[in-house]
Design an enzyme around this catalytic site. Structure first.
Site, mmCIF file in Angstrom:
data_model
loop_
_atom_site.group_PDB
_atom_site.id
_atom_site.type_symbol
_atom_site.label_atom_id
_atom_site.label_comp_id
_atom_site.label_asym_id
_atom_site.label_seq_id
_atom_site.Cartn_x
_atom_site.Cartn_y
_atom_site.Cartn_z
ATOM 1 N N SER A 87 -30.004 -8.763 13.035
ATOM 2 C CA SER A 87 -31.321 -8.560 13.642
ATOM 3 C C SER A 87 -31.250 -8.401 15.160
ATOM 4 C CB SER A 87 -32.267 -9.696 13.248
ATOM 5 O OG SER A 87 -31.701 -10.946 13.537
ATOM 6 N N ILE A 130 -26.869 -12.391 1.796
ATOM 7 C CA ILE A 130 -25.747 -12.269 2.718
ATOM 8 C C ILE A 130 -26.142 -12.872 4.074
ATOM 9 C CG2 ILE A 130 -24.157 -10.704 3.894
ATOM 10 C CD1 ILE A 130 -24.498 -8.782 1.567
ATOM 11 N N ARG A 131 -25.531 -13.987 4.388
ATOM 12 C CA ARG A 131 -25.892 -14.727 5.615
ATOM 13 C C ARG A 131 -27.408 -14.648 5.831
ATOM 14 N NH1 ARG A 131 -23.617 -14.330 11.778
ATOM 15 N NH2 ARG A 131 -23.653 -16.557 12.139
ATOM 16 N N GLU A 147 -31.060 -3.532 -2.546
ATOM 17 C CA GLU A 147 -30.322 -2.254 -2.463
ATOM 18 C C GLU A 147 -28.845 -2.425 -2.771
ATOM 19 O OE1 GLU A 147 -31.290 -4.075 -0.028
ATOM 20 O OE2 GLU A 147 -29.743 -4.114 1.525
ATOM 21 N N GLY A 152 -28.664 -6.148 8.124
ATOM 22 C CA GLY A 152 -27.651 -5.868 9.139
ATOM 23 C C GLY A 152 -27.583 -7.076 10.049
ATOM 24 N N HIS A 182 -30.990 -8.718 -0.758
ATOM 25 C CA HIS A 182 -30.732 -7.276 -0.640
ATOM 26 C C HIS A 182 -30.834 -6.563 -1.998
ATOM 27 C CE1 HIS A 182 -28.906 -7.261 3.472
ATOM 28 N NE2 HIS A 182 -28.730 -8.537 3.181
ATOM 29 N N CYS A 233 -33.833 -8.841 4.714
ATOM 30 C CA CYS A 233 -32.936 -9.746 5.435
ATOM 31 C C CYS A 233 -33.116 -9.608 6.959
ATOM 32 C CB CYS A 233 -31.504 -9.517 4.980
ATOM 33 S SG CYS A 233 -30.475 -10.960 5.260
HETATM 34 N N1 GLN Z 1 -27.691 -13.001 9.595
HETATM 35 C C1 GLN Z 1 -28.315 -11.746 9.937
HETATM 36 C C2 GLN Z 1 -29.306 -11.936 11.098
HETATM 37 O O1 GLN Z 1 -29.601 -13.004 11.461
HETATM 38 C C3 GLN Z 1 -29.025 -11.130 8.752
HETATM 39 C C4 GLN Z 1 -28.017 -10.794 7.663
HETATM 40 C C5 GLN Z 1 -28.399 -9.673 6.775
HETATM 41 O O2 GLN Z 1 -29.237 -8.832 7.080
HETATM 42 N N2 GLN Z 1 -27.733 -9.625 5.645
HETATM 43 O O3 GLN Z 1 -29.793 -10.981 11.601
#
Ligand code: GLN
Length: 226
Positions: A58, A143-144, A181, A56, A179, A88
């Protein structure tokens, strides 16, 4: 089967349900025959064998964990044997050092760098063989994502590539910057269930990796050659 909090015992894994991809984790646990609950408040943490802190954002998750008073309870249950898995953003929250930022729940001795691959548009999918976790290559979705840049004593690297670490574990904490999931693979959820002392189904239920990628997905497919 997603059970109620009241029926939860030490055979249950919780998924922190404040923000992020919760339903996908619950679905994977359910497919493995593992009892799973949503954790929305601190009382939901009692009697869990493990807790997944999902991906998500952080900073957002940290604020919500503070506002709802769940942070201290996680720490308390951790000291009583609760196993943790951060995916993540969850891995960022559990890191002992976050480059250039404050730590939140520093429960595993790793250094992590947020958004280390670039912007959301630099997200990608790949695959890798991770022998301790599965016999076959598994799909990975970044993802990022952050990069784990160092692990301390007592932390084992599960997946390393090109100067950074993508998955690691201590005896009590698992961290992945990708991820599982969001892929059909059940391998990491099974691995975490075993770490929690539970008995997951050993059947594999996902289609071949090559047939699963959606060419219209906004994430690009990058063969990293792990
Ligand atoms: N870029 C988000 C962060 O720094 C982490 C991204 C993710 O959980 N997919 O919290």
């Amino acid at each position: 089967m997603v059970t109620s909090v009241r029926g939860a015992a030490k055979h249950t894994i919780g998924v922190l349900d404040l923000q992020g991809d919760v339903a996908e984790h619950l679905d994977h646990l359910e497919r493995l025959g593992i009892a799973a609950i949503r954790v929305k408040e601190s009382s939901d943490l009692a009697h869990l064998a493990g807790l997944i802190i999902p991906g998500g954002e952080s900073t957002c998750l940290a604020r919500l964990l503070d506002i709802f008073g769940i942070k201290d309870c996680i720490l308390h249950e951790f000291q009583r044997g609760l196993k943790l898995w951060g995916t993540c953003a969850g891995a960022i929250l559990l890191a002992g050092k976050v480059v250039g930022e404050e730590t939140f729940l520093p429960l595993i001795d790793i250094e992590i760098q947020r958004n280390a691959f670039g912007s959301q548009l630099d997200s990608f999918v790949s695959e890798a063989l991770i022998p301790p976790v599965a016999q076959d290559p598994m799909p990975l979705t970044f993802i990022r994502a952050p990069k784990i840049t160092r692990v301390g004593e007592g932390v084992d690297v599960l997946l390393r590539h090109d100067g950074y670490i993508a998955a690691a574990e201590s005896p009590d904490v698992l961290v992945t910057v990708f991820h599982p999931e969001l892929t059909p693979s059940l391998a990491f959820h099974r691995y975490f269930a075993l770490k929690c002392g539970l008995t997951p189904s050993m059947e594999e239920e996902f289609p071949l990796i090559d047939s699963m990628w959606n060419s219209r997905s906004w994430t690009r497919y990058t063969r990293l050659g792990f």
